[in-house]
Design a protein around this motif. Sequence first.
Motif, PDB file in Angstrom:
ATOM      1  N   HIS A 185       1.753  -0.727  13.011  1.00 43.66           N
ATOM      2  CA  HIS A 185       0.401  -0.400  12.552  1.00 43.66           C
ATOM      3  C   HIS A 185      -0.477  -1.653  12.555  1.00 43.66           C
ATOM      4  O   HIS A 185      -0.060  -2.710  12.075  1.00 43.66           O
ATOM      5  CB  HIS A 185       0.459   0.187  11.145  1.00 43.66           C
ATOM      6  CG  HIS A 185      -0.879   0.394  10.491  1.00 43.66           C
ATOM      7  ND1 HIS A 185      -1.913   1.064  11.104  1.00 43.66           N
ATOM      8  CD2 HIS A 185      -1.345   0.015   9.281  1.00 43.66           C
ATOM      9  CE1 HIS A 185      -2.951   1.093  10.284  1.00 43.66           C
ATOM     10  NE2 HIS A 185      -2.639   0.454   9.176  1.00 43.66           N
ATOM     11  N   HIS A 186      -1.699  -1.541  13.097  1.00 45.75           N
ATOM     12  CA  HIS A 186      -2.658  -2.637  13.123  1.00 45.75           C
ATOM     13  C   HIS A 186      -4.027  -2.119  12.686  1.00 45.75           C
ATOM     14  O   HIS A 186      -4.351  -0.948  12.887  1.00 45.75           O
ATOM     15  CB  HIS A 186      -2.795  -3.229  14.534  1.00 45.75           C
ATOM     16  CG  HIS A 186      -1.528  -3.772  15.093  1.00 45.75           C
ATOM     17  ND1 HIS A 186      -1.042  -5.022  14.780  1.00 45.75           N
ATOM     18  CD2 HIS A 186      -0.628  -3.237  15.957  1.00 45.75           C
ATOM     19  CE1 HIS A 186       0.083  -5.236  15.433  1.00 45.75           C
ATOM     20  NE2 HIS A 186       0.363  -4.166  16.155  1.00 45.75           N
ATOM     21  N   SER A 245       0.820  -1.206   0.000  1.00 50.78           N
ATOM     22  CA  SER A 245       0.000   0.000   0.000  1.00 50.78           C
ATOM     23  C   SER A 245       0.850   1.249   0.000  1.00 50.78           C
ATOM     24  O   SER A 245       1.954   1.274   0.556  1.00 50.78           O
ATOM     25  CB  SER A 245      -0.897   0.036   1.247  1.00 50.78           C
ATOM     26  OG  SER A 245      -1.742  -1.074   1.298  1.00 50.78           O
ATOM     27  N   ASN A 252      -7.000   2.600   1.414  1.00 55.93           N
ATOM     28  CA  ASN A 252      -7.021   2.760   2.863  1.00 55.93           C
ATOM     29  C   ASN A 252      -7.298   4.230   3.182  1.00 55.93           C
ATOM     30  O   ASN A 252      -6.485   5.095   2.847  1.00 55.93           O
ATOM     31  CB  ASN A 252      -5.674   2.361   3.477  1.00 55.93           C
ATOM     32  CG  ASN A 252      -5.315   0.917   3.197  1.00 55.93           C
ATOM     33  OD1 ASN A 252      -6.175   0.046   3.227  1.00 55.93           O
ATOM     34  ND2 ASN A 252      -4.043   0.669   2.929  1.00 55.93           N
ATOM     35  N   GLY A 279       4.154   0.390   2.055  1.00 57.31           N
ATOM     36  CA  GLY A 279       4.183  -0.458   3.235  1.00 57.31           C
ATOM     37  C   GLY A 279       3.618  -1.820   2.887  1.00 57.31           C
ATOM     38  O   GLY A 279       2.732  -1.939   2.039  1.00 57.31           O
ATOM     39  N   HIS A 337      -5.381  -6.891   9.931  1.00 54.02           N
ATOM     40  CA  HIS A 337      -4.094  -6.866   9.240  1.00 54.02           C
ATOM     41  C   HIS A 337      -3.083  -6.049  10.038  1.00 54.02           C
ATOM     42  O   HIS A 337      -3.442  -5.191  10.848  1.00 54.02           O
ATOM     43  CB  HIS A 337      -4.215  -6.377   7.783  1.00 54.02           C
ATOM     44  CG  HIS A 337      -4.525  -4.921   7.613  1.00 54.02           C
ATOM     45  ND1 HIS A 337      -5.662  -4.475   7.004  1.00 54.02           N
ATOM     46  CD2 HIS A 337      -3.835  -3.800   7.951  1.00 54.02           C
ATOM     47  CE1 HIS A 337      -5.661  -3.152   6.967  1.00 54.02           C
ATOM     48  NE2 HIS A 337      -4.564  -2.725   7.540  1.00 54.02           N
ATOM     49  N   THR A 338      -1.822  -6.371   9.809  1.00 54.68           N
ATOM     50  CA  THR A 338      -0.734  -5.715  10.533  1.00 54.68           C
ATOM     51  C   THR A 338       0.410  -5.418   9.572  1.00 54.68           C
ATOM     52  O   THR A 338       0.597  -6.132   8.571  1.00 54.68           O
ATOM     53  CB  THR A 338      -0.243  -6.605  11.696  1.00 54.68           C
ATOM     54  OG1 THR A 338       0.753  -5.894  12.446  1.00 54.68           O
ATOM     55  CG2 THR A 338       0.369  -7.907  11.190  1.00 54.68           C
ATOM     56  N   MET A 339       1.153  -4.379   9.865  1.00 47.95           N
ATOM     57  CA  MET A 339       2.274  -4.003   9.011  1.00 47.95           C
ATOM     58  C   MET A 339       3.433  -4.966   9.218  1.00 47.95           C
ATOM     59  O   MET A 339       3.805  -5.291  10.352  1.00 47.95           O
ATOM     60  CB  MET A 339       2.709  -2.578   9.317  1.00 47.95           C
ATOM     61  CG  MET A 339       3.882  -2.108   8.488  1.00 47.95           C
ATOM     62  SD  MET A 339       4.124  -0.328   8.638  1.00 47.95           S
ATOM     63  CE  MET A 339       2.792   0.234   7.602  1.00 47.95           C
ATOM     64  N   SER A 340       3.996  -5.433   8.095  1.00 47.56           N
ATOM     65  CA  SER A 340       5.130  -6.345   8.180  1.00 47.56           C
ATOM     66  C   SER A 340       6.428  -5.693   7.714  1.00 47.56           C
ATOM     67  O   SER A 340       7.502  -6.262   7.886  1.00 47.56           O
ATOM     68  CB  SER A 340       4.858  -7.603   7.335  1.00 47.56           C
ATOM     69  OG  SER A 340       4.587  -7.248   5.995  1.00 47.56           O
ATOM     70  N   GLY A 343      -2.583  -9.918   6.265  1.00 47.57           N
ATOM     71  CA  GLY A 343      -3.922  -9.862   6.812  1.00 47.57           C
ATOM     72  C   GLY A 343      -4.616 -11.208   6.828  1.00 47.57           C
ATOM     73  O   GLY A 343      -4.257 -12.113   6.065  1.00 47.57           O
ATOM     74  N   HIS A 352       1.726  -5.281   4.229  1.00 44.33           N
ATOM     75  CA  HIS A 352       0.844  -5.747   5.297  1.00 44.33           C
ATOM     76  C   HIS A 352       0.498  -7.215   5.092  1.00 44.33           C
ATOM     77  O   HIS A 352       0.407  -7.693   3.958  1.00 44.33           O
ATOM     78  CB  HIS A 352      -0.474  -4.956   5.309  1.00 44.33           C
ATOM     79  CG  HIS A 352      -0.311  -3.510   5.623  1.00 44.33           C
ATOM     80  ND1 HIS A 352       0.059  -2.577   4.682  1.00 44.33           N
ATOM     81  CD2 HIS A 352      -0.483  -2.827   6.786  1.00 44.33           C
ATOM     82  CE1 HIS A 352       0.109  -1.382   5.251  1.00 44.33           C
ATOM     83  NE2 HIS A 352      -0.222  -1.509   6.524  1.00 44.33           N
TER      84      HIS A 352
END
Length: 196
Positions: free
Chosen positions: A96-97, A41, A166, A49, A71-74, A53, A51
């Motif tokens: 980020h979540h 994204s 988003n 970034g 989802h969470t940022m990886s 999910g 993510h």
Amino acid sequence: MLGACSLSAQVITEDTSKAEPFLKAKKFHSGAYLAAEGNISQLLVNKVGFHLGFSLNWVVQHRFVVGAKYHTMSSQNDIQRYVEPGMSSTPIPLIHHFAGLGFGYIFFHDKTFSLQPEISGGWAMARYAVDTAHRGRSDFGMIIPAVYGTYHASPYFHVGIGLRYNAAIGCHLGTLKSKDMSGMGGIIFIRVGKFN
């Protein structure tokens, strides 16, 4: 008069004997699938970034979808210039979540390929930690319109790609604002479960 009473009793007996609970009615269909996705994204103005999910989804009448999503940022996206400008040259990764609910509709559910527009909304969080003395967190809302194209490889296994946006609402973390957490994204996913 007697004939009318008998007819009325017969109709009531017939209706009640054939009545079935709504969820067991022959015309009602329910399915479910578990999805895992990875997406890239737009983030932090001209950066990207990554993510990961997951979602659990309920499909009603082959078409209507209600899902619980997370989802969470990886990726390790540095936000040092937003939260500690000039304090240190050490990168500060963004954490980020997102967790929420999604509602979608499946077009061409009985074909090999289907199309699914969806809108999700819920809670999101952005935070960082430098040390015990320097921490920050912002809780905010996020709305995610999306569209998915799905290939039904088998009755229980499905893969596809998607596009989403988003839209962060109310994010304030240093100089990091909602516009920095918003942007377009591309998705690749797998789904395991029953659609039809």
